[in-house]
Write a protein that holds these residues in place. Structure first.
Motif, PDB file in Angstrom:
ATOM      1  N   HIS A  18       0.827  -1.220   0.000  1.00 22.12           N
ATOM      2  CA  HIS A  18       0.000   0.000   0.000  1.00 22.12           C
ATOM      3  C   HIS A  18       0.855   1.262   0.000  1.00 22.12           C
ATOM      4  O   HIS A  18       0.426   2.306   0.477  1.00 22.12           O
ATOM      5  CB  HIS A  18      -0.947   0.002   1.200  1.00 22.12           C
ATOM      6  N   GLY A  19       2.081   1.168  -0.493  1.00 20.33           N
ATOM      7  CA  GLY A  19       2.971   2.314  -0.533  1.00 20.33           C
ATOM      8  C   GLY A  19       2.701   3.196  -1.750  1.00 20.33           C
ATOM      9  O   GLY A  19       1.728   3.008  -2.491  1.00 20.33           O
ATOM     10  N   PHE A  20       3.600   4.148  -1.941  1.00 24.00           N
ATOM     11  CA  PHE A  20       3.346   5.168  -2.958  1.00 24.00           C
ATOM     12  C   PHE A  20       3.450   4.619  -4.386  1.00 24.00           C
ATOM     13  O   PHE A  20       2.847   5.166  -5.307  1.00 24.00           O
ATOM     14  CB  PHE A  20       4.323   6.339  -2.763  1.00 24.00           C
ATOM     15  N   ASP A  21       4.201   3.533  -4.577  1.00 23.03           N
ATOM     16  CA  ASP A  21       4.265   2.994  -5.945  1.00 23.03           C
ATOM     17  C   ASP A  21       2.900   2.459  -6.387  1.00 23.03           C
ATOM     18  O   ASP A  21       2.519   2.583  -7.555  1.00 23.03           O
ATOM     19  CB  ASP A  21       5.386   1.949  -6.108  1.00 23.03           C
ATOM     20  N   HIS A  22       2.130   1.905  -5.429  1.00 20.62           N
ATOM     21  CA  HIS A  22       0.741   1.516  -5.740  1.00 20.62           C
ATOM     22  C   HIS A  22      -0.071   2.751  -6.136  1.00 20.62           C
ATOM     23  O   HIS A  22      -0.808   2.737  -7.120  1.00 20.62           O
ATOM     24  CB  HIS A  22       0.116   0.805  -4.537  1.00 20.62           C
ATOM     25  N   VAL A  23       0.085   3.817  -5.376  1.00 19.70           N
ATOM     26  CA  VAL A  23      -0.675   5.050  -5.659  1.00 19.70           C
ATOM     27  C   VAL A  23      -0.318   5.603  -7.047  1.00 19.70           C
ATOM     28  O   VAL A  23      -1.201   6.031  -7.800  1.00 19.70           O
ATOM     29  CB  VAL A  23      -0.421   6.099  -4.551  1.00 19.70           C
ATOM     30  N   LEU A  24       0.962   5.552  -7.389  1.00 19.28           N
ATOM     31  CA  LEU A  24       1.371   6.054  -8.713  1.00 19.28           C
ATOM     32  C   LEU A  24       0.783   5.202  -9.840  1.00 19.28           C
ATOM     33  O   LEU A  24       0.372   5.734 -10.874  1.00 19.28           O
ATOM     34  CB  LEU A  24       2.902   6.079  -8.814  1.00 19.28           C
ATOM     35  N   ARG A  25       0.735   3.887  -9.644  1.00 19.71           N
ATOM     36  CA  ARG A  25       0.119   3.036 -10.688  1.00 19.71           C
ATOM     37  C   ARG A  25      -1.374   3.329 -10.810  1.00 19.71           C
ATOM     38  O   ARG A  25      -1.921   3.399 -11.920  1.00 19.71           O
ATOM     39  CB  ARG A  25       0.352   1.546 -10.378  1.00 19.71           C
ATOM     40  N   VAL A  26      -2.041   3.495  -9.651  1.00 20.99           N
ATOM     41  CA  VAL A  26      -3.473   3.805  -9.672  1.00 20.99           C
ATOM     42  C   VAL A  26      -3.718   5.161 -10.338  1.00 20.99           C
ATOM     43  O   VAL A  26      -4.638   5.321 -11.142  1.00 20.99           O
ATOM     44  CB  VAL A  26      -4.060   3.774  -8.239  1.00 20.99           C
ATOM     45  N   LEU A  27      -2.860   6.131 -10.010  1.00 28.16           N
ATOM     46  CA  LEU A  27      -2.993   7.463 -10.605  1.00 28.16           C
ATOM     47  C   LEU A  27      -2.877   7.386 -12.131  1.00 28.16           C
ATOM     48  O   LEU A  27      -3.699   7.959 -12.860  1.00 28.16           O
ATOM     49  CB  LEU A  27      -1.908   8.382 -10.032  1.00 28.16           C
ATOM     50  N   GLU A  28      -1.882   6.664 -12.595  1.00 29.98           N
ATOM     51  CA  GLU A  28      -1.669   6.580 -14.045  1.00 29.98           C
ATOM     52  C   GLU A  28      -2.836   5.874 -14.738  1.00 29.98           C
ATOM     53  O   GLU A  28      -3.331   6.320 -15.779  1.00 29.98           O
ATOM     54  CB  GLU A  28      -0.352   5.858 -14.319  1.00 29.98           C
ATOM     55  N   LEU A  29      -3.279   4.764 -14.148  1.00 35.93           N
ATOM     56  CA  LEU A  29      -4.419   4.046 -14.730  1.00 35.93           C
ATOM     57  C   LEU A  29      -5.678   4.896 -14.691  1.00 35.93           C
ATOM     58  O   LEU A  29      -6.438   4.947 -15.668  1.00 35.93           O
ATOM     59  CB  LEU A  29      -4.678   2.754 -13.947  1.00 35.93           C
ATOM     60  N   ALA A  30      -5.899   5.579 -13.567  1.00 31.93           N
ATOM     61  CA  ALA A  30      -7.109   6.396 -13.419  1.00 31.93           C
ATOM     62  C   ALA A  30      -7.117   7.526 -14.452  1.00 31.93           C
ATOM     63  O   ALA A  30      -8.149   7.820 -15.064  1.00 31.93           O
ATOM     64  CB  ALA A  30      -7.198   6.966 -12.003  1.00 31.93           C
ATOM     65  N   GLU A  31      -5.962   8.147 -14.657  1.00 33.17           N
ATOM     66  CA  GLU A  31      -5.901   9.230 -15.645  1.00 33.17           C
ATOM     67  C   GLU A  31      -6.134   8.694 -17.056  1.00 33.17           C
ATOM     68  O   GLU A  31      -6.826   9.307 -17.858  1.00 33.17           O
ATOM     69  CB  GLU A  31      -4.551   9.943 -15.555  1.00 33.17           C
ATOM     70  N   ARG A  32      -5.535   7.531 -17.341  1.00 28.55           N
ATOM     71  CA  ARG A  32      -5.707   6.957 -18.677  1.00 28.55           C
ATOM     72  C   ARG A  32      -7.176   6.587 -18.925  1.00 28.55           C
ATOM     73  O   ARG A  32      -7.760   6.925 -19.952  1.00 28.55           O
ATOM     74  CB  ARG A  32      -4.826   5.714 -18.831  1.00 28.55           C
ATOM     75  N   LEU A  33      -7.784   5.899 -17.953  1.00 23.55           N
ATOM     76  CA  LEU A  33      -9.193   5.511 -18.100  1.00 23.55           C
ATOM     77  C   LEU A  33     -10.078   6.760 -18.115  1.00 23.55           C
ATOM     78  O   LEU A  33     -10.992   6.885 -18.938  1.00 23.55           O
ATOM     79  CB  LEU A  33      -9.622   4.608 -16.942  1.00 23.55           C
ATOM     80  N   GLY A  34      -9.802   7.685 -17.205  1.00 24.05           N
ATOM     81  CA  GLY A  34     -10.639   8.866 -17.055  1.00 24.05           C
ATOM     82  C   GLY A  34     -10.612   9.773 -18.270  1.00 24.05           C
ATOM     83  O   GLY A  34     -11.634  10.346 -18.665  1.00 24.05           O
ATOM     84  N   ARG A  35      -9.439   9.888 -18.888  1.00 19.08           N
ATOM     85  CA  ARG A  35      -9.307  10.720 -20.084  1.00 19.08           C
ATOM     86  C   ARG A  35     -10.191  10.165 -21.201  1.00 19.08           C
ATOM     87  O   ARG A  35     -10.923  10.898 -21.863  1.00 19.08           O
ATOM     88  CB  ARG A  35      -7.843  10.764 -20.524  1.00 19.08           C
ATOM     89  N   GLY A  36     -10.119   8.857 -21.387  1.00 16.04           N
ATOM     90  CA  GLY A  36     -10.911   8.222 -22.448  1.00 16.04           C
ATOM     91  C   GLY A  36     -12.404   8.313 -22.202  1.00 16.04           C
ATOM     92  O   GLY A  36     -13.190   8.305 -23.152  1.00 16.04           O
ATOM     93  N   LEU A  37     -12.804   8.387 -20.942  1.00 13.87           N
ATOM     94  CA  LEU A  37     -14.228   8.359 -20.603  1.00 13.87           C
ATOM     95  C   LEU A  37     -14.792   9.759 -20.348  1.00 13.87           C
ATOM     96  O   LEU A  37     -15.980   9.908 -20.048  1.00 13.87           O
ATOM     97  CB  LEU A  37     -14.444   7.496 -19.355  1.00 13.87           C
ATOM     98  N   GLY A  38     -13.952  10.775 -20.430  1.00 21.83           N
ATOM     99  CA  GLY A  38     -14.426  12.146 -20.212  1.00 21.83           C
ATOM    100  C   GLY A  38     -14.673  12.482 -18.755  1.00 21.83           C
ATOM    101  O   GLY A  38     -15.539  13.308 -18.434  1.00 21.83           O
ATOM    102  N   ALA A  39     -13.920  11.863 -17.843  1.00 24.02           N
ATOM    103  CA  ALA A  39     -14.091  12.147 -16.413  1.00 24.02           C
ATOM    104  C   ALA A  39     -13.432  13.479 -16.045  1.00 24.02           C
ATOM    105  O   ALA A  39     -12.613  14.011 -16.809  1.00 24.02           O
ATOM    106  CB  ALA A  39     -13.473  11.021 -15.582  1.00 24.02           C
ATOM    107  N   ASP A  40     -13.801  13.998 -14.890  1.00 23.99           N
ATOM    108  CA  ASP A  40     -13.180  15.217 -14.344  1.00 23.99           C
ATOM    109  C   ASP A  40     -11.803  14.821 -13.801  1.00 23.99           C
ATOM    110  O   ASP A  40     -11.691  14.197 -12.741  1.00 23.99           O
ATOM    111  CB  ASP A  40     -14.078  15.755 -13.223  1.00 23.99           C
ATOM    112  N   LEU A  41     -10.759  15.191 -14.533  1.00 26.24           N
ATOM    113  CA  LEU A  41      -9.418  14.698 -14.205  1.00 26.24           C
ATOM    114  C   LEU A  41      -8.852  15.319 -12.937  1.00 26.24           C
ATOM    115  O   LEU A  41      -8.026  14.696 -12.266  1.00 26.24           O
ATOM    116  CB  LEU A  41      -8.470  14.911 -15.389  1.00 26.24           C
ATOM    117  N   GLU A  42      -9.286  16.515 -12.604  1.00 23.52           N
ATOM    118  CA  GLU A  42      -8.781  17.138 -11.376  1.00 23.52           C
ATOM    119  C   GLU A  42      -9.321  16.395 -10.137  1.00 23.52           C
ATOM    120  O   GLU A  42      -8.568  16.073  -9.205  1.00 23.52           O
ATOM    121  CB  GLU A  42      -9.190  18.617 -11.318  1.00 23.52           C
ATOM    122  N   VAL A  43     -10.605  16.092 -10.161  1.00 27.10           N
ATOM    123  CA  VAL A  43     -11.205  15.319  -9.067  1.00 27.10           C
ATOM    124  C   VAL A  43     -10.547  13.943  -8.984  1.00 27.10           C
ATOM    125  O   VAL A  43     -10.181  13.452  -7.916  1.00 27.10           O
ATOM    126  CB  VAL A  43     -12.736  15.190  -9.291  1.00 27.10           C
TER     127      VAL A  43
END
Ligand SMILES: [Fe+2]
Ligand SMILES: [Fe+2]
Length: 222
Positions: A18-43
């Protein structure tokens, strides 16, 4: 918006689960998925950086109690504690109340066994990005890492009762293999977004092959 360096300080420096490398992977995946789906990227970005910030890592003394806490929904309130922490961070940055609520909903709803389901696109994307990191090679590595941290075995023979109900027999040790049977093999079927479901296919197959091989070797079948 918290910076990466700010966020790094909220997580344990050496925790492969549960360290920061997990958070960085989640961040990258979330941004990639969110960009494609039109999500609010700042939130989404704030939610990803803060989602496990409070109470996700098992305390050193948790090993003995890990079996019970895991069965009782281990780390039971880390999503609520992290949401409270996120609120204080974003209030200090002057975010408007409704955008803070959008972030804290994502965090409260990210847990597989949590009480609150993700009801916004951003919350669904964070949930999916977080769950993709319990599948695949990193998912296997993190599951084994969690077992080590909690003093559990990689494999213990599951009882008939556990296989049927997910409840341990008295004295039955929890193991990484139990976690696969009880939770991990069901995760890909619980994702919310189509692109995450596509990414999950290979990750699910890799994880399934690993745990099936683990059980086969434990039984001396191969
Ligand atoms: Fe979490
Ligand atoms: Fe997480």
């Amino acid at each position: 918006m918290p910076s990466l360096e700010q966020a790094r300080a909220w997580y344990p420096p050496q925790d492969p689960v549960h360290g920061f490398d997990h958070v960085l992977r989640v961040l990258e995946l979330a941004e990639r998925l969110g960009r494609g789906l039109g999500a609010d990227l700042e939130v989404l970005r704030a939610a990803a950086l803060l989602h496990d910030a409070a109470g996700a890592a098992p305390a050193p003394a948790a090993a003995a109690a890990a079996e019970q806490t895991e069965q009782a929904g281990g780390r039971a309130t880390h999503e609520l504690d992290s949401a409270d922490f996120a609120r204080s961070v974003l209030q200090a940055e002057g975010w408007p109340a409704e955008r803070i609520e959008a972030v804290t909903h994502c965090i409260r709803a990210h847990r597989f066994r949590g009480a609150e389901g993700p009801s916004t696109l951003e919350a669904q994307v964070l949930f999916d990005a977080d769950k993709l990191d319990v599948l695949g090679a990193f998912g296997v590595a993190r599951t084994l890492g969690y077992a080590l941290q909690a003093g559990q075995s990689f494999f213990a023979e599951p009882s008939a009762r556990f296989l049927e109900t997910g409840a341990l027999e008295p004295g039955e040790p929890h193991s990484a293999y139990h976690e696969y049977l009880f939770k991990l093999r069901h995760v890909s079927g619980r994702l919310h977004t189509e692109p995450a479901r596509r990414l999950a296919e290979r990750r699910h197959a890799v994880m399934k092959a690993f745990f099936e091989q683990l059980a086969a070797e434990a039984h001396g079948d191969v």
